[in-house]
Design a protein around this motif. Sequence first.
Motif, PDB file in Angstrom:
ATOM      1  N   ALA A 242       0.830  -1.206   0.000  1.00 16.76           N
ATOM      2  CA  ALA A 242       0.000   0.000   0.000  1.00 16.76           C
ATOM      3  C   ALA A 242       0.862   1.253   0.000  1.00 16.76           C
ATOM      4  O   ALA A 242       0.524   2.256  -0.644  1.00 16.76           O
ATOM      5  N   SER A 243       1.980   1.197   0.708  1.00 16.64           N
ATOM      6  CA  SER A 243       2.832   2.384   0.820  1.00 16.64           C
ATOM      7  C   SER A 243       3.536   2.717  -0.491  1.00 16.64           C
ATOM      8  O   SER A 243       3.715   3.890  -0.816  1.00 16.64           O
ATOM      9  N   ILE A 244       3.924   1.703  -1.267  1.00 21.78           N
ATOM     10  CA  ILE A 244       4.623   2.008  -2.522  1.00 21.78           C
ATOM     11  C   ILE A 244       3.635   2.258  -3.668  1.00 21.78           C
ATOM     12  O   ILE A 244       3.981   2.905  -4.657  1.00 21.78           O
ATOM     13  N   ARG A 245       2.413   1.775  -3.513  1.00 20.82           N
ATOM     14  CA  ARG A 245       1.389   1.996  -4.538  1.00 20.82           C
ATOM     15  C   ARG A 245       1.063   3.473  -4.698  1.00 20.82           C
ATOM     16  O   ARG A 245       0.662   3.918  -5.776  1.00 20.82           O
ATOM     17  N   ASN A 246       1.246   4.257  -3.655  1.00 23.29           N
ATOM     18  CA  ASN A 246       0.797   5.646  -3.654  1.00 23.29           C
ATOM     19  C   ASN A 246       1.706   6.607  -4.410  1.00 23.29           C
ATOM     20  O   ASN A 246       1.410   7.800  -4.483  1.00 23.29           O
ATOM     21  N   VAL A 247       2.809   6.137  -4.959  1.00 22.19           N
ATOM     22  CA  VAL A 247       3.737   7.019  -5.675  1.00 22.19           C
ATOM     23  C   VAL A 247       3.057   7.628  -6.899  1.00 22.19           C
ATOM     24  O   VAL A 247       2.392   6.933  -7.676  1.00 22.19           O
ATOM     25  N   ASP A 248       3.248   8.914  -7.074  1.00 13.40           N
ATOM     26  CA  ASP A 248       2.626   9.652  -8.173  1.00 13.40           C
ATOM     27  C   ASP A 248       3.028   9.062  -9.528  1.00 13.40           C
ATOM     28  O   ASP A 248       4.203   8.808  -9.783  1.00 13.40           O
ATOM     29  N   GLY A 249       2.048   8.852 -10.384  1.00 15.11           N
ATOM     30  CA  GLY A 249       2.294   8.365 -11.736  1.00 15.11           C
ATOM     31  C   GLY A 249       2.321   6.858 -11.875  1.00 15.11           C
ATOM     32  O   GLY A 249       2.275   6.323 -12.988  1.00 15.11           O
ATOM     33  N   VAL A 250       2.379   6.142 -10.752  1.00 17.67           N
ATOM     34  CA  VAL A 250       2.446   4.675 -10.787  1.00 17.67           C
ATOM     35  C   VAL A 250       1.058   4.086 -11.040  1.00 17.67           C
ATOM     36  O   VAL A 250       0.086   4.489 -10.409  1.00 17.67           O
ATOM     37  N   GLU A 251       0.982   3.154 -11.967  1.00 18.26           N
ATOM     38  CA  GLU A 251      -0.259   2.419 -12.222  1.00 18.26           C
ATOM     39  C   GLU A 251      -0.233   1.060 -11.540  1.00 18.26           C
ATOM     40  O   GLU A 251      -1.224   0.626 -10.976  1.00 18.26           O
TER      41      GLU A 251
END
Length: 315
Positions: A242-251
């Motif tokens: 969940a924490s790495i999913r939130n990076v801007d631009g990441v699908e």
Amino acid sequence: MKKIDEIIGDSKTVGIAGHVRPDGDCVGSCMALYNYLKKNRPDLQVKVYLEYVDSKFDIIKGVKEIDTSGYDGTVYDLFISLDTASLDRLGQNEEFFTNARRTACIDHHESNKGYADYNYIVAEASSASEVLFNVLDEDKFDKTVADPMYMGIAHDSGVFRFQSTTAETMRIAAKMIDFGVKPNEILEETFYRKTYNQMMVTAKIQSETVLCMEGKCIYGVCTFDTMKKYNVTTNDLDAVIASIRNVDGVEVAMFAYQLKEDTYKISLRSKKYVDVSKIAVSFGGGGHVRAAGFEVKGTLDEVVAKVLSSIKEDL
């Protein structure tokens, strides 16, 4: 759909279990059903089984009664699986299911093909807890049922922000609050609270993530060595994806952590258009459109390369 009393029928003994490495929805749905039956069906002998229960779930009434010892030879009149996409995902409790006189499955995984005598699977639901709500009689609820049900819905909906969250999801959650649920207590204790070691290992993994595919994919890994260094187990890693999913631009976000010397668990998350359940199914796993997982054998480099190749095709 059948109501719970019809599913139970003339059964006198009922066993309940959820999937391996139980998360909030697994614990929530199992405990909501267990507490409901203990309250409303004193004529039944009911027991709930999970392979492990994190101490953060102690806020839920009855959690201490969960049996984590595995199959003990008991043959149940009815055994019910919750939030479990396939029979093997019951892990050490699979034999309870296979030896029961009758079986039922209540779930929301799209990959679930129905392995029980009675199956109620609603793939578009936010959680198994939401599916379970319709099976139970609302007028027989109390706070002991509402607390775990709210928790399960909140956890699997990403605290009501995932695509699976619907108006019905919110209506059910509101009803649980009417039964006395305190959302701040449930969410702070079971969703947001982390140990110091969990915080440190998550920060370590985040610091070593790799952004690829023109910023549309991100992935992180965790090996036995890292777990040993930070004194954590696989049960402490649920917040990483969940924490790495939130990076801007990441699908698409991928997180791989080691289960055995040559086996890794892969968790996938997507935001808008990639169906990660299809990727998971291609590797023998399953899940949902925006959240899925599977296990794969190989060296870490081989595993990462295989999964990234599959993600790249979909992107």
